[in-house]
Design an enzyme around this catalytic site. Structure first.
Site, mmCIF file in Angstrom:
data_model
loop_
_atom_site.group_PDB
_atom_site.id
_atom_site.type_symbol
_atom_site.label_atom_id
_atom_site.label_comp_id
_atom_site.label_asym_id
_atom_site.label_seq_id
_atom_site.Cartn_x
_atom_site.Cartn_y
_atom_site.Cartn_z
ATOM 1 C CD GLU A 1 43.330 31.952 44.092
ATOM 2 O OE1 GLU A 1 42.655 31.931 43.325
ATOM 3 O OE2 GLU A 1 41.627 31.410 44.981
ATOM 4 C CG LEU B 1 61.209 56.578 36.651
ATOM 5 C CD1 LEU B 1 61.410 56.073 38.301
ATOM 6 C CD2 LEU B 1 61.677 57.810 36.233
ATOM 7 C CB THR C 1 38.283 41.762 39.788
ATOM 8 O OG1 THR C 1 36.695 42.128 40.113
ATOM 9 C CG2 THR C 1 37.797 40.808 38.805
ATOM 10 N N GLY D 1 31.148 31.617 30.341
ATOM 11 C CA GLY D 1 29.785 32.483 30.869
ATOM 12 C C GLY D 1 29.513 32.287 32.172
ATOM 13 C CG MET E 1 36.498 27.688 41.451
ATOM 14 S SD MET E 1 36.570 29.305 42.398
ATOM 15 C CE MET E 1 38.454 29.387 42.188
ATOM 16 N N PRO F 1 40.991 33.156 51.035
ATOM 17 C CG PRO F 1 39.386 33.415 53.508
ATOM 18 C CD PRO F 1 39.357 32.590 52.253
#
Length: 387
Positions: free
Chosen positions: A245, A340, A368, A132, A128, A243
């Site tokens: 994925e 930690l 994102t 650019g 996909m 959804p």
């Protein structure tokens, strides 16, 4: 609280997954990371062990098991063993590429591709993203133009997971510049197609053993039977399948967050500083109390989402909520847990360091965090506009 999410069958499957990872993956994962790739024979072994092609019907050589809880089990065992690159490769096949073929392919197409995919002999990818064009899929420039009964595909894709080794690539291309969102179509490209080439393998912050590549399509001639689904329906198909994925990413994120907390609890209660276990300091206790609580809450939501997916009821908004929250939790959990560990946390020989490195991409790919919030926000705005 005792969970009723899994049955005895799921736990029996967990034992077989754990044994495969212990025998075939854990001893070699570091070597694969150094080599920036996973050997092809590993995928065939994984398929033979029942880790790939779970939902592929038995007539095509798969497991015939669509229950998503089995995929959740795999995600948990991957996180426990910190074999994340291998897990991403599995997720790409079972949660992204194979569902497109199961849902959209013709019988002839299924016979052509699914048996080899279920056997781990054929690795798939979906193309996909372009150099650019990232989240804005409407900006895709790769085109497919009719030439008689054929189509000629031209363009470039980037950040393609498993792109270096994929023998089958589902490509999103623009087929009608005037049709808006209905001007895009899915095509299936095979590695032997003339004009299809791979660029460089991209170097990443994490997931070192999982290959990510640039792909180029220079006048690739495709017959009409290479269209997946119907012409002009690519955007709809993408929106319908994203959804799953995103749930896959969420399940992996919850499992990875829980694993990070477990490793850290073991560490802080076995290492001393200033005459006492690190785990006895109030700050340590508060940090881990917060993270364990957040993990428990996140798991409850993602388990609910998995059951909704099983019923065909998982919405884009619910998946977006699961994806952004859990992936951000994973980044936060691995970062705070690494702290930690002190200096040891920065050493790659410790699993927390590798988990920290591999977590970062979770808030980026699959949509994102910002895109997830936009999807949720648009639904909220539409909800109130209808009042």
């Amino acid at each position: 609280m005792r969970s009723t999410f899994y049955t005895e069958d799921h736990e029996a499957y967990r034992a077989s997954v754990a044994e495969f990872l212990r025998r075939e993956v854990e001893p070699h994962h570091g070597e694969w990371e150094a080599a920036h790739g996973i050997p092809a024979e590993v995928w065939t072994s994984a398929a033979a062990a029942g880790l790939m092609g779970l939902a592929v019907p038995e007539e095509y050589g798969g497991g015939g098991e669509p229950d998503y809880r089995y995929r959740f089990v795999v995600a948990e065992e991957i996180a426990r063993t910190n074999t994340t690159s291998f897990g991403v490769g599995l997720g790409l096949q079972d949660d992204i590429v194979i569902p497109y073929l199961l849902d959209l392919a013709t019988d002839e197409q299924k016979q052509r591709w699914l048996p080899a995919m279920a056997a781990g002999e054929l690795i798939g990818a979906i193309a996909m993203t372009e150099p650019g064009t990232g989240s804005d899929l409407q900006g895709i420039r790769t085109t497919a133009v009719r030439d008689g009964d054929d189509w000629v595909l031209s363009g470039a894709k980037t950040f393609i997971s498993s792109g270096m080794h994929a023998g089958l690539v589902i490509v999103v291309a623009r087929t009608d510049a005037e049709a808006g969102s209905r001007g895009f179509t899915l095509f299936v490209v095979e590695q032997s197609d003339a004009g299809f080439t791979r660029g460089r393998q991209l170097e990443k912050v994490g997931l070192d053993a999982q290959d990510t590549a640039e792909l180029f399509f220079d006048g690739v001639r495709l017959t009409a039977d290479r269209i997946l689904g119907q012409e002009g329906m690519a955007m709809r198909y993408l929106m319908e399948r994203l959804p799953r994925e995103r749930l896959s990413i969420a399940a992996a994120a919850v499992a990875a967050s829980e694993a990070a907390v477990r490793w850290t609890l073991e560490y802080v209660h076995s290492r001393t500083a200033f005459g006492q276990p690190i785990g006895d300091f109030q700050n340590t206790r508060f940090v881990l109390a917060e993270l364990e609580t957040e993990c428990d809450i996140a798991r409850a939501y993602v388990e609910k989402a998995a059951l909704a997916l099983n019923l065909g009821e998982l919405t884009a908004v619910e998946a977006s909520k699961a994806k952004w929250w859990t992936s951000e939790l994973q980044v936060r959990a691995t970062s705070r847990c690494l702290q930690l560990f002190g200096g040891f946390g920065y050493m790659l020989e410790y699993p927390i360091a590798r988990a920290f490195r591999d977590a970062r991409v979770q808030t980026i790919y699959g949509g994102t965090t910002e895109i997830m919030k936009e999807i949720i926000g648009r639904e909220q705005a539409a909800r109130y506009a209808r009042r």
